[in-house]
Design a protein around this motif. Structure first.
Motif, PDB file in Angstrom:
ATOM      1  N   GLY A  79     -26.766  28.594   0.550  1.00 51.12           N
ATOM      2  CA  GLY A  79     -26.243  28.625   1.500  1.00 51.12           C
ATOM      3  C   GLY A  79     -24.306  28.085   2.046  1.00 51.12           C
ATOM      4  N   THR A  80     -23.087  28.189   2.960  1.00 49.83           N
ATOM      5  CA  THR A  80     -22.567  28.502   3.016  1.00 49.83           C
ATOM      6  C   THR A  80     -21.980  26.937   3.099  1.00 49.83           C
ATOM      7  OG1 THR A  80     -22.432  31.030   3.080  1.00 49.83           O
ATOM      8  CG2 THR A  80     -20.360  29.228   4.095  1.00 49.83           C
ATOM      9  N   PHE A  81     -21.478  27.166   2.700  1.00 49.01           N
ATOM     10  CA  PHE A  81     -20.267  25.121   2.923  1.00 49.01           C
ATOM     11  C   PHE A  81     -19.028  25.123   3.916  1.00 49.01           C
ATOM     12  CE2 PHE A  81     -23.019  24.456  -0.330  1.00 49.01           C
ATOM     13  CZ  PHE A  81     -24.011  23.484  -0.257  1.00 49.01           C
ATOM     14  N   ILE A  82     -19.062  24.510   5.016  1.00 54.51           N
ATOM     15  CA  ILE A  82     -17.786  24.604   5.376  1.00 54.51           C
ATOM     16  C   ILE A  82     -16.705  23.485   5.284  1.00 54.51           C
ATOM     17  CG2 ILE A  82     -16.804  24.705   7.716  1.00 54.51           C
ATOM     18  CD1 ILE A  82     -19.308  26.206   8.070  1.00 54.51           C
ATOM     19  N   ALA A  83     -15.393  23.188   4.980  1.00 56.48           N
ATOM     20  CA  ALA A  83     -15.482  22.132   4.726  1.00 56.48           C
ATOM     21  C   ALA A  83     -14.560  21.120   5.153  1.00 56.48           C
ATOM     22  CB  ALA A  83     -13.570  22.957   3.838  1.00 56.48           C
ATOM     23  N   PRO A  84     -15.301  20.476   5.814  1.00 55.89           N
ATOM     24  CA  PRO A  84     -14.593  18.871   7.017  1.00 55.89           C
ATOM     25  C   PRO A  84     -13.326  18.732   7.982  1.00 55.89           C
ATOM     26  CG  PRO A  84     -15.886  17.699   5.556  1.00 55.89           C
ATOM     27  CD  PRO A  84     -15.769  19.308   4.996  1.00 55.89           C
ATOM     28  N   ASN A  85     -12.752  18.355   8.803  1.00 54.36           N
ATOM     29  CA  ASN A  85     -12.243  17.895   8.318  1.00 54.36           C
ATOM     30  C   ASN A  85     -10.596  16.432   8.533  1.00 54.36           C
ATOM     31  OD1 ASN A  85      -9.206  16.210  10.355  1.00 54.36           O
ATOM     32  ND2 ASN A  85      -9.800  17.216  12.009  1.00 54.36           N
ATOM     33  N   ILE A  86     -10.307  16.442   7.216  1.00 57.93           N
ATOM     34  CA  ILE A  86     -10.284  15.669   7.065  1.00 57.93           C
ATOM     35  C   ILE A  86      -8.967  14.859   7.246  1.00 57.93           C
ATOM     36  CG2 ILE A  86     -11.926  15.653   4.984  1.00 57.93           C
ATOM     37  CD1 ILE A  86      -9.615  15.588   3.293  1.00 57.93           C
ATOM     38  N   SER A  87      -7.948  15.259   8.367  1.00 54.29           N
ATOM     39  CA  SER A  87      -7.161  14.712   8.676  1.00 54.29           C
ATOM     40  C   SER A  87      -6.799  13.546   9.269  1.00 54.29           C
ATOM     41  CB  SER A  87      -6.882  15.487  10.102  1.00 54.29           C
ATOM     42  OG  SER A  87      -6.864  15.236  11.035  1.00 54.29           O
ATOM     43  N   SER A  88      -5.533  12.868   9.772  1.00 57.69           N
ATOM     44  CA  SER A  88      -6.380  11.252   9.535  1.00 57.69           C
ATOM     45  C   SER A  88      -6.518  10.871  11.716  1.00 57.69           C
ATOM     46  CB  SER A  88      -4.595  10.893   9.357  1.00 57.69           C
ATOM     47  OG  SER A  88      -3.489  11.203  10.618  1.00 57.69           O
ATOM     48  N   HIS A  89      -6.862  12.222  12.199  1.00 59.83           N
ATOM     49  CA  HIS A  89      -7.100  11.483  13.294  1.00 59.83           C
ATOM     50  C   HIS A  89      -8.511  11.252  13.478  1.00 59.83           C
ATOM     51  CE1 HIS A  89      -9.231  12.190  17.025  1.00 59.83           C
ATOM     52  NE2 HIS A  89      -7.876  13.181  17.057  1.00 59.83           N
ATOM     53  N   PRO A  90      -8.605  10.103  14.050  1.00 59.05           N
ATOM     54  CA  PRO A  90      -9.369   8.869  14.406  1.00 59.05           C
ATOM     55  C   PRO A  90     -10.887   9.349  14.676  1.00 59.05           C
ATOM     56  CG  PRO A  90      -7.576   8.852  16.176  1.00 59.05           C
ATOM     57  CD  PRO A  90      -7.312   9.406  15.042  1.00 59.05           C
ATOM     58  N   GLN A  91     -11.306  10.556  15.554  1.00 60.51           N
ATOM     59  CA  GLN A  91     -12.527  10.883  15.770  1.00 60.51           C
ATOM     60  C   GLN A  91     -12.890  11.843  14.832  1.00 60.51           C
ATOM     61  OE1 GLN A  91     -10.846  10.110  18.473  1.00 60.51           O
ATOM     62  NE2 GLN A  91     -11.760   8.061  18.575  1.00 60.51           N
ATOM     63  N   GLN A  92     -12.011  13.195  14.800  1.00 57.01           N
ATOM     64  CA  GLN A  92     -13.102  13.970  14.385  1.00 57.01           C
ATOM     65  C   GLN A  92     -12.306  14.069  12.853  1.00 57.01           C
ATOM     66  OE1 GLN A  92     -13.965  15.751  16.115  1.00 57.01           O
ATOM     67  NE2 GLN A  92     -13.485  15.266  17.772  1.00 57.01           N
ATOM     68  N   GLY A  93     -11.682  13.021  11.880  1.00 58.18           N
ATOM     69  CA  GLY A  93     -10.741  13.377  10.586  1.00 58.18           C
ATOM     70  C   GLY A  93     -11.698  11.820  10.589  1.00 58.18           C
ATOM     71  N   ILE A  94     -10.510  11.443   9.194  1.00 60.69           N
ATOM     72  CA  ILE A  94     -11.529  10.240   8.521  1.00 60.69           C
ATOM     73  C   ILE A  94      -9.694   8.859   8.859  1.00 60.69           C
ATOM     74  CG2 ILE A  94     -12.301  11.835   6.800  1.00 60.69           C
ATOM     75  CD1 ILE A  94      -9.821  10.923   4.767  1.00 60.69           C
ATOM     76  N   GLY A  95      -9.725   9.331   9.634  1.00 64.80           N
ATOM     77  CA  GLY A  95      -8.714   7.749  10.273  1.00 64.80           C
ATOM     78  C   GLY A  95      -9.037   6.939  10.514  1.00 64.80           C
ATOM     79  N   ALA A  96     -10.122   6.583  10.653  1.00 67.07           N
ATOM     80  CA  ALA A  96     -11.185   5.624  11.172  1.00 67.07           C
ATOM     81  C   ALA A  96     -11.591   4.815   9.734  1.00 67.07           C
ATOM     82  CB  ALA A  96     -11.825   5.122  12.228  1.00 67.07           C
ATOM     83  N   TRP A  97     -11.950   5.358   8.404  1.00 68.56           N
ATOM     84  CA  TRP A  97     -12.386   5.378   7.674  1.00 68.56           C
ATOM     85  C   TRP A  97     -10.807   3.687   7.369  1.00 68.56           C
ATOM     86  CZ3 TRP A  97     -14.531   9.055   4.079  1.00 68.56           C
ATOM     87  CH2 TRP A  97     -15.311   9.708   4.534  1.00 68.56           C
ATOM     88  N   SER A  98     -12.157   3.330   6.074  1.00 67.28           N
ATOM     89  CA  SER A  98     -11.354   1.651   5.129  1.00 67.28           C
ATOM     90  C   SER A  98     -11.273   2.623   3.770  1.00 67.28           C
ATOM     91  CB  SER A  98     -12.441   0.733   5.370  1.00 67.28           C
ATOM     92  OG  SER A  98     -13.633   0.940   4.613  1.00 67.28           O
TER      93      SER A  98
END
Lengths: 298, 153
Positions: A79-98
């Motif tokens: 199938g086709t994989f689509i790279a996710p948003n990993i920017s520092s945005h807290p909701q759409q990206g990974i800004g809220a990660w530890s």
């Protein structure tokens, strides 16, 4: 078809119970990467460049490769994989990660919610990353801009849409051991680290078996292009008759020894390697020159 | 004796048919465009070897190579890329269908090559040190197009 049947068989087995346990995600122990000691963002940027994070996560037509908004498409047999948003945005990206969440994604292929990631995200290579490099990378990636572009769902049909099945896949293919054993010199060890852990050259240059796992005994021996026609060339000395200097020069400029110029996905790899110190390009070249013919590992 | 002659004739015929069948004739425009790219690579090779110190710097040879690259970059491309000659249509070419879907983008990359070639032409005879950056810039223009418009082998 063989792939589909194989995978269906795995899923059928899963349903029978015992394998359900084995397929459970295997995250890092809670204590690991629990406190963020604060890394060195400058070192982290070198890790980021060598690991090619931006090559996959920058937006498709964007000139600014440091906005990690996602959206590039990666076709595969499943199938086709689509790279996710990993920017520092807290909701759409990974800004809220530890830091712990981040390390789990890179080193175990497990999300903060405890789900398996698809290996289109090359954690099968990143599992070999040094802990300090993970810390430094995290400190760098958090300095990059936020993008509010939502991540898109993958276009992967049943049964591959069942992430749980990836647990079995990982049992087979997620292995932190080095592929080329016994690197003798510092240069060979650096080259191996760059090729096998960060730059994931094998993801493109090594053929895959029926389940999409890399064939370790044809390591870097060339593979069909994942998006259809053509082949990705072999890097083993029986096929690639280049000197170490030629390989290093190609990684810097994109020129082959007869001054053809690189194309396709290799262009992004070269753009990254051109920014690394010359010793790193020389180390990769030394590793490539020392590969066994046909990539036969024993 | 006679038998041998007949056999030879037969062998020759078979060989001729064989090669005709094997060497699939590429359409003229495809051969022409591949030739133009090879002329680019050969001349870039002359400059690249001087830039890397693999060959002695020779101002006259460098200027001629750069002039040739500029000349090739002035070739009008559309006649070399007729419809029906992408890698999806015929064997023996690496031209992606995207060239026809996005002709403007492709033409933009070709003009990018022209600009880099002119910068190289201006410095080629001024000394070995200037070659490296100018050759690198030209190489960037080759890669930029191959990235989107040329399929792997």
């Amino acid at each position: 078809m063989r792939r589909l049947l194989g995978f269906l068989a795995l899923v059928a087995l899963l349903a029978t119970g015992a394998l359900w346990m084995i397929s459970a995600p295997d995250p890092l122990p809670m204590g690991e990467f629990a406190d963020d000691p604060g890394g060195d963002p400058a070192r982290g940027q070198t890790v980021f460049t060598a690991a090619g994070c931006a090559s996959c996560h920058h937006a498709p037509e964007s000139e600014d490769k440091l906005v990690l908004a996602g959206g590039q498409r990666f076709p595969s047999d499943f199938g086709t994989f689509i790279a996710p948003n990993i920017s520092s945005h807290p909701q759409q990206g990974i800004g809220a990660w530890s830091l712990h969440d981040f390390a789990n994604a890179l080193l175990r292929g497990v999300s903060p919610e405890g789900r398996h990631y698809y290996p289109a995200f090359p954690y099968t290579s990143y599992i070999r990353m040094e802990p300090q490099d993970v810390v430094d990378l995290w400190s760098f990636i958090r300095t990059l801009p936020a993008s509010d572009t939502p991540s898109q769902p993958h276009e992967v049909g049943f049964p591959f849409s069942l992430r749980r099945g990836l647990g079995l896949w990982k049992q087979l293919y997620l292995d932190p051991a080095w592929i080329v054993p016994g690197a003798e010199s510092d240069e060979m060890r650096r080259g191996r680290y760059l090729v096998e852990a960060l730059a994931h050259c094998g993801e493109c240059h090594t053929p895959r078996d029926a389940f999409g796992g890399l064939e370790r005994d044809a390591w870097l021996a060339g593979a069909p292009a994942p998006d259809g026609k053509g082949r990705i060339p072999a890097l083993t000395p029986d096929k690639l008759g280049w000197s170490a200097e030629d390989v290093a020069y190609y990684l810097e400029t994109g020129f082959t020894p007869d001054y053809d110029s690189a194309g396709g996905h290799m262009v992004e790899v070269i753009a990254n390697f051109a920014k690394l110190p010359p010793e790193d390009r020389a180390a990769v070249a030394a590793y490539v020159k020392a590969l066994p013919d046909g990539g036969a590992m024993n | 004796m006679k038998i041998t002659a007949t056999r030879l004739a037969m062998a020759a015929t078979v060989a001729a048919l064989g090669t005709a069948a094997l060497a699939q004739e590429l359409p003229g425009p495809v051969k022409a465009r591949q030739g133009q790219f090879n002329i680019l690579a050969i001349n870039l090779g002359i400059l690249g070897d001087m830039a890397r110190g693999k060959a002695a710097y020779d101002a006259d040879a460098a200027q001629k190579a750069a002039d040739t690259i500029v000349a090739v970059s002035m070739i009008n491309e559309p006649p070399l890329f007729p419809e029906g000659t992408s890698e999806m249509d015929i064997d023996g070419t690496r031209a992606k269908a995207e060239i026809w879907d996005d002709w403007e983008g492709f033409a933009g990359k070709w003009s990018g090559l022209g600009e880099a070639a002119v910068s190289l032409q201006q410095v080629a005879a001024t000394g070995q040190e200037a070659l490296g950056p100018a050759v690198g810039q030209l190489g960037g223009a080759c890669k930029a197009c191959h990235d989107s418009f040329r399929a792997p082998e």
